[in-house]
Design a protein around this motif. Structure first.
Motif, PDB file in Angstrom:
ATOM      1  N   ILE A  77       0.858  -1.184   0.000  1.00  0.00           N
ATOM      2  CA  ILE A  77       0.000   0.000   0.000  1.00  0.00           C
ATOM      3  C   ILE A  77       0.898   1.237   0.000  1.00  0.00           C
ATOM      4  O   ILE A  77       1.897   1.288   0.725  1.00  0.00           O
ATOM      5  CB  ILE A  77      -0.926   0.063   1.230  1.00  0.00           C
ATOM      6  CG1 ILE A  77      -1.945  -1.081   1.218  1.00  0.00           C
ATOM      7  CG2 ILE A  77      -1.671   1.405   1.285  1.00  0.00           C
ATOM      8  CD1 ILE A  77      -2.822  -1.124   2.468  1.00  0.00           C
ATOM      9  N   ARG A  78       0.502   2.216  -0.791  1.00  0.00           N
ATOM     10  CA  ARG A  78       1.103   3.552  -0.720  1.00  0.00           C
ATOM     11  C   ARG A  78      -0.047   4.542  -0.681  1.00  0.00           C
ATOM     12  O   ARG A  78      -0.944   4.496  -1.534  1.00  0.00           O
ATOM     13  CB  ARG A  78       1.995   3.824  -1.927  1.00  0.00           C
ATOM     14  CG  ARG A  78       2.629   5.230  -1.928  1.00  0.00           C
ATOM     15  CD  ARG A  78       3.646   5.365  -3.045  1.00  0.00           C
ATOM     16  NE  ARG A  78       3.052   5.104  -4.354  1.00  0.00           N
ATOM     17  CZ  ARG A  78       3.724   4.594  -5.389  1.00  0.00           C
ATOM     18  NH1 ARG A  78       5.000   4.286  -5.260  1.00  0.00           N
ATOM     19  NH2 ARG A  78       3.117   4.391  -6.556  1.00  0.00           N
ATOM     20  N   ALA A  79      -0.059   5.437   0.310  1.00  0.00           N
ATOM     21  CA  ALA A  79      -1.188   6.344   0.478  1.00  0.00           C
ATOM     22  C   ALA A  79      -0.771   7.576   1.259  1.00  0.00           C
ATOM     23  O   ALA A  79       0.239   7.587   1.971  1.00  0.00           O
ATOM     24  CB  ALA A  79      -2.334   5.635   1.207  1.00  0.00           C
ATOM     25  N   ARG A  80      -1.568   8.622   1.134  1.00  0.00           N
ATOM     26  CA  ARG A  80      -1.489   9.747   2.048  1.00  0.00           C
ATOM     27  C   ARG A  80      -2.296   9.378   3.288  1.00  0.00           C
ATOM     28  O   ARG A  80      -3.271   8.615   3.216  1.00  0.00           O
ATOM     29  CB  ARG A  80      -2.095  10.998   1.413  1.00  0.00           C
ATOM     30  CG  ARG A  80      -1.342  11.551   0.227  1.00  0.00           C
ATOM     31  CD  ARG A  80      -0.062  12.224   0.626  1.00  0.00           C
ATOM     32  NE  ARG A  80      -0.305  13.348   1.551  1.00  0.00           N
ATOM     33  CZ  ARG A  80       0.664  14.008   2.196  1.00  0.00           C
ATOM     34  NH1 ARG A  80       1.928  13.650   2.047  1.00  0.00           N
ATOM     35  NH2 ARG A  80       0.372  15.017   2.990  1.00  0.00           N
ATOM     36  N   PHE A  81      -1.868   9.895   4.460  1.00  0.00           N
ATOM     37  CA  PHE A  81      -2.662   9.666   5.661  1.00  0.00           C
ATOM     38  C   PHE A  81      -2.927  10.981   6.379  1.00  0.00           C
ATOM     39  O   PHE A  81      -2.128  11.924   6.325  1.00  0.00           O
ATOM     40  CB  PHE A  81      -1.990   8.663   6.610  1.00  0.00           C
ATOM     41  CG  PHE A  81      -0.772   9.171   7.326  1.00  0.00           C
ATOM     42  CD1 PHE A  81      -0.886   9.854   8.538  1.00  0.00           C
ATOM     43  CD2 PHE A  81       0.502   8.952   6.821  1.00  0.00           C
ATOM     44  CE1 PHE A  81       0.228  10.312   9.219  1.00  0.00           C
ATOM     45  CE2 PHE A  81       1.631   9.400   7.489  1.00  0.00           C
ATOM     46  CZ  PHE A  81       1.500  10.086   8.690  1.00  0.00           C
ATOM     47  N   ASN A  82      -4.069  11.014   7.027  1.00  0.00           N
ATOM     48  CA  ASN A  82      -4.460  12.135   7.889  1.00  0.00           C
ATOM     49  C   ASN A  82      -4.731  11.561   9.270  1.00  0.00           C
ATOM     50  O   ASN A  82      -5.539  10.648   9.427  1.00  0.00           O
ATOM     51  CB  ASN A  82      -5.715  12.825   7.352  1.00  0.00           C
ATOM     52  CG  ASN A  82      -6.087  14.064   8.151  1.00  0.00           C
ATOM     53  OD1 ASN A  82      -5.558  15.145   7.938  1.00  0.00           O
ATOM     54  ND2 ASN A  82      -7.022  13.916   9.080  1.00  0.00           N
ATOM     55  N   GLN A  83      -4.024  12.075  10.264  1.00  0.00           N
ATOM     56  CA  GLN A  83      -4.126  11.533  11.615  1.00  0.00           C
ATOM     57  C   GLN A  83      -4.718  12.558  12.572  1.00  0.00           C
ATOM     58  O   GLN A  83      -4.277  13.703  12.624  1.00  0.00           O
ATOM     59  CB  GLN A  83      -2.742  11.137  12.102  1.00  0.00           C
ATOM     60  CG  GLN A  83      -2.721  10.625  13.533  1.00  0.00           C
ATOM     61  CD  GLN A  83      -1.329  10.209  13.926  1.00  0.00           C
ATOM     62  OE1 GLN A  83      -0.732   9.331  13.312  1.00  0.00           O
ATOM     63  NE2 GLN A  83      -0.787  10.844  14.942  1.00  0.00           N
TER      64      GLN A  83
END
Length: 221
Positions: free
Chosen positions: A60-66
């Protein structure tokens, strides 16, 4: 093998690292596998579908928002390579890097000049990175809710629900991982939401190796 929640050790990371709810409080150590003989319920059918979806993902390659328990928000890049590897690269101004290499998770805080290492088994992400994915065991309770085209799969220790839970959120059709939420024993939550997600793409193996020789010396102190 068992499901467990652990309280960790260095409180400075709980206060400093926005990822504490995901990597400091471990929801899953491991999962026992106990196949059932009873006829599958509609919920079991959906859970099996989720298991099948995750089992087919190698990378998986993704942007994340935490969103952390204190309401603070941070973003970055998330990489995953099964089995057992992941990487969180936080965008500036968050000075953090987290790398999992199948055995250890390394936390680097560039601003404080600190490095910490904990076992991979103490993170709930082990549920996503392990070879065999099975959410239906005698020690783990799985609850599925479906609404508005989304599926929420909540997992917790069957004998001690108050210890915390992990909730995975998926698009229903086609099945796609959107988010996970960690709820600890005090009811505090940390949310990670993925966007621009790509699966089964080539990833450089070096992404999952922490090899800063200068900072590695801190691990030995």
């Amino acid at each position: 093998m068992r499901f467990c929640v652990t309280r960790i050790w260095h409180l400075k990371w709980i206060n400093r690292c926005p990822l504490w709810g995901i990597l400091i409080i471990g929801i899953f150590c491991t999962l026992d596998i106990y196949p059932t003989q009873s006829k599958a319920s509609p919920e079991d059918v959906h859970i099996e579908r989720i298991e099948s979806y995750l089992a087919k993902i190698e990378t998986i390659r993704a942007r994340f928002n935490q969103v952390s328990p204190d309401g603070s928000v941070s973003q970055g890049l998330f990489y995953l390579r099964r089995p057992g590897r992941f990487r969180f690269e936080y965008d500036s101004p968050t000075p953090l890097l987290v790398v999992g290499d199948s055995f250890w998770i390394v936390f680097e805080d560039r601003e404080l000049g600190q490095l910490e290492r904990i076992p991979m088994s103490s993170t709930p992400l082990s549920i996503l990175t392990q070879d065999n994915i099975d959410f239906r065991s005698e020690s783990v309770a799985a609850t599925l809710r479906i609404e508005g085209g989304l599926m929420w799969l909540t997992l917790h220790e069957r004998d001690d629900e108050e210890q915390g839970s992990l909730t995975l959120t998926f698009d229903q059709s086609p099945t796609r991982l959107r988010q996970w939420i960690i709820t600890d024993s005090q009811g505090l939550t940390t949310e990670i939401t993925l966007s621009q997600t790509e699966t089964n793409v080539p990833l450089d193996p070096k992404l999952f190796v922490y090899n800063d020789s200068q900072n590695e010396n801190l691990l030995r102190k």
